[in-house]
Design a protein around this motif. Structure first.
Motif, short mmCIF file in Angstrom:
data_model
loop_
_atom_site.label_atom_id
_atom_site.label_comp_id
_atom_site.label_asym_id
_atom_site.label_seq_id
_atom_site.Cartn_x
_atom_site.Cartn_y
_atom_site.Cartn_z
N LEU A 156 52.35 -39.74 7.67
CA LEU A 156 50.81 -40.07 7.37
C LEU A 156 49.96 -38.85 7.78
N PRO A 157 48.86 -38.62 7.13
CA PRO A 157 48.12 -37.51 7.37
C PRO A 157 47.54 -37.59 8.59
N LYS A 158 47.09 -36.39 9.30
CA LYS A 158 46.23 -36.66 10.60
C LYS A 158 45.00 -37.12 10.35
N ILE A 159 44.31 -37.82 11.43
CA ILE A 159 43.02 -38.29 11.12
C ILE A 159 42.26 -37.67 12.29
N TYR A 160 41.25 -37.14 12.33
CA TYR A 160 40.62 -36.72 13.52
C TYR A 160 38.96 -37.40 13.46
N ALA A 161 38.84 -38.01 14.50
CA ALA A 161 37.37 -38.74 14.53
C ALA A 161 36.64 -38.00 15.40
N ILE A 162 35.39 -37.42 15.08
CA ILE A 162 34.74 -36.26 15.82
C ILE A 162 33.43 -36.96 16.06
N ALA A 163 33.00 -36.94 17.41
CA ALA A 163 31.64 -37.38 17.54
C ALA A 163 31.10 -36.25 18.38
N ILE A 164 30.00 -36.11 17.85
CA ILE A 164 29.18 -34.87 18.26
C ILE A 164 27.70 -35.75 19.02
N LEU A 165 27.57 -35.71 20.41
CA LEU A 165 26.64 -36.37 21.24
C LEU A 165 25.64 -35.57 21.88
N ALA A 166 24.60 -35.83 21.75
CA ALA A 166 23.37 -35.17 22.57
C ALA A 166 23.33 -35.35 23.86
N LYS A 167 24.00 -36.42 24.23
CA LYS A 167 23.82 -36.76 25.88
C LYS A 167 25.18 -37.04 26.15
N SER A 168 25.28 -37.36 27.51
CA SER A 168 26.70 -37.68 27.94
C SER A 168 27.11 -38.93 28.03
N ILE A 169 28.36 -39.27 27.72
CA ILE A 169 28.85 -40.67 27.84
C ILE A 169 30.27 -40.82 28.62
N LEU A 170 30.92 -39.80 28.61
CA LEU A 170 32.12 -39.97 29.15
C LEU A 170 32.16 -39.32 30.72
N PRO A 171 33.13 -40.21 31.58
CA PRO A 171 33.43 -39.53 32.83
C PRO A 171 34.06 -38.37 33.13
N THR A 172 33.94 -37.19 32.18
CA THR A 172 34.69 -36.05 32.13
C THR A 172 33.60 -34.90 32.57
N ALA A 173 34.11 -33.73 32.91
CA ALA A 173 33.26 -32.57 33.33
C ALA A 173 33.09 -31.72 32.11
N HIS A 174 34.09 -31.52 31.41
CA HIS A 174 33.95 -30.52 30.30
C HIS A 174 33.29 -31.12 29.16
N PHE A 175 32.56 -30.26 28.12
CA PHE A 175 31.67 -30.61 27.12
C PHE A 175 32.44 -31.06 26.02
N HIS A 176 33.90 -30.47 25.84
CA HIS A 176 34.70 -30.78 24.62
C HIS A 176 35.90 -31.53 25.05
N THR A 177 36.22 -32.82 24.60
CA THR A 177 37.31 -33.67 25.00
C THR A 177 38.08 -34.10 23.80
N VAL A 178 39.41 -33.76 24.02
CA VAL A 178 40.36 -34.12 22.79
C VAL A 178 41.40 -34.94 23.59
N ALA A 179 41.48 -36.30 23.07
CA ALA A 179 42.20 -37.42 23.35
C ALA A 179 43.20 -37.88 22.20
N ASN A 180 44.34 -37.95 22.65
CA ASN A 180 45.41 -38.69 21.87
C ASN A 180 46.21 -39.89 22.65
N LEU A 181 47.13 -40.52 21.95
CA LEU A 181 47.84 -41.40 22.68
C LEU A 181 48.76 -40.71 23.51
N ARG A 182 48.84 -41.21 24.75
CA ARG A 182 49.64 -40.61 25.97
C ARG A 182 50.43 -41.56 26.75
N SER A 183 51.36 -41.28 27.38
CA SER A 183 52.04 -41.69 28.44
C SER A 183 51.18 -42.01 29.71
#
Length: 285
Positions: free
Chosen positions: A114-141
């Motif tokens: 299957l091809p890779k799929i990248y879902a990219i969201a560019i937000l003017a405001k903050s929504i995640l409980p993370t400190a960094h401005f750029h977040t990459v998320a995959n399926l992890r253990s």
């Protein structure tokens, strides 16, 4: 959105003129490479249909800002959000999983290759409980080990980016700085990296001094349409808020345990508002 010499990239017009520029995809390709943090240049970007029809129970369609495929078949969905959107992650999952189902069905339900799929969201405001401005998320253990990279969610939160020009090094930082500051920057404050070809071409598309009369007319139409849409949305929000307040007041009145003043304080409305709801309910009896 206020506009100076340069039209904001994060506006509807600006996004389409840069990321959605089908005649010249250099900016899009370089931006995508930076967003996914790849060392391999993206040499081609084929624009795809960016809507899918009647997937929800009330037959509403889904639409995202941009969809494209690179020369290796990797799929990209890009969505821009200016306002506060606390449930934006759910929307991106909806888009990405629909795309996943689509590519599986095209392969006659073959899950291999299957091809890779990248879902990219560019937000003017903050929504995640993370400190960094750029977040990459995959399926992890549970211990953080990568399980799958076929589906990748990338979130950029402009509000969290605070680097100054002298601190900027990577293409990702150049991209985010440009998106956040271009429309507020005077030509005399032009950062040196804005002369890089991929950024220069995009900025030229947003320079109001270089627009033809036809482009100015189009920009005016888009701006006016967006303003009307925002006005209509605000009106809908006010109507919903009013309905919620009226129902809350009516429920408290029905209990017959609180005074008008107490209800007004509890809901955060005026005494006159409570009295009016009380009168309306009495007239219905």
């Amino acid at each position: 959105m206020e506009t100076g010499v340069y039209i904001p990239i994060i506006s509807d017009y600006g996004f389409k003129a840069t990321f959605g520029n089908e005649a010249d995809s250099l900016f899009l390709r370089t931006a995508l490479q930076a967003l996914i943090k790849s060392d391999t240049p993206i040499r081609e970007a084929h624009f795809d249909k960016n809507a899918f029809e009647a997937l929800t129970i009330d037959s509403r369609s889904g639409i995202f800002d941009l969809a494209c495929t690179d020369e290796n078949g990797s799929q990209f969905i890009v969505e821009m959000q200016l306002g506060l959107a606390p449930h934006f992650v759910q929307r991106m999952k909806f888009y990405a999983l629909h795309k996943f189902n689509t590519v599986v069905e095209r392969g006659e339900f073959d899950y291999a290759n299957l091809p890779k799929i990248y879902a990219i969201a560019i937000l003017a405001k903050s929504i995640l409980p993370t400190a960094h401005f750029h977040t990459v998320a995959n399926l992890r253990s549970e211990s953080g080990e990568i399980i799958d990279t076929q589906l990748t969610f990338i979130t950029v939160e402009l509000a969290k980016f605070n680097k100054q020009v002298a601190e900027i090094e990577t293409d990702l930082e150049k991209l985010v700085y440009t998106m956040k500051t271009l429309h507020t920057t005077e030509p005399t404050q032009y950062p040196a990296f804005w002369n890089e070809e991929w950024l220069k071409r995009a900025i030229d598309e947003l320079d109001t001094r270089k627009m033809t009369p036809e482009e100015r007319a189009h920009f005016a139409r888009v701006t006016a349409a967006n303003a009307e849409a925002v006005k209509a949305e605000k009106q809908k929000i006010q109507e919903v808020k009013l309905e919620v307040q009226m129902n809350a007041v009516a429920n408290l009145l029905g209990l017959n345990t609180l005074t008008v003043e107490q209800i007004a304080n509890a809901i955060g409305v005026s005494i006159d508002f409570v009295v009016e709801v009380q009168k309306t309910n009495t007239d219905k009896l």
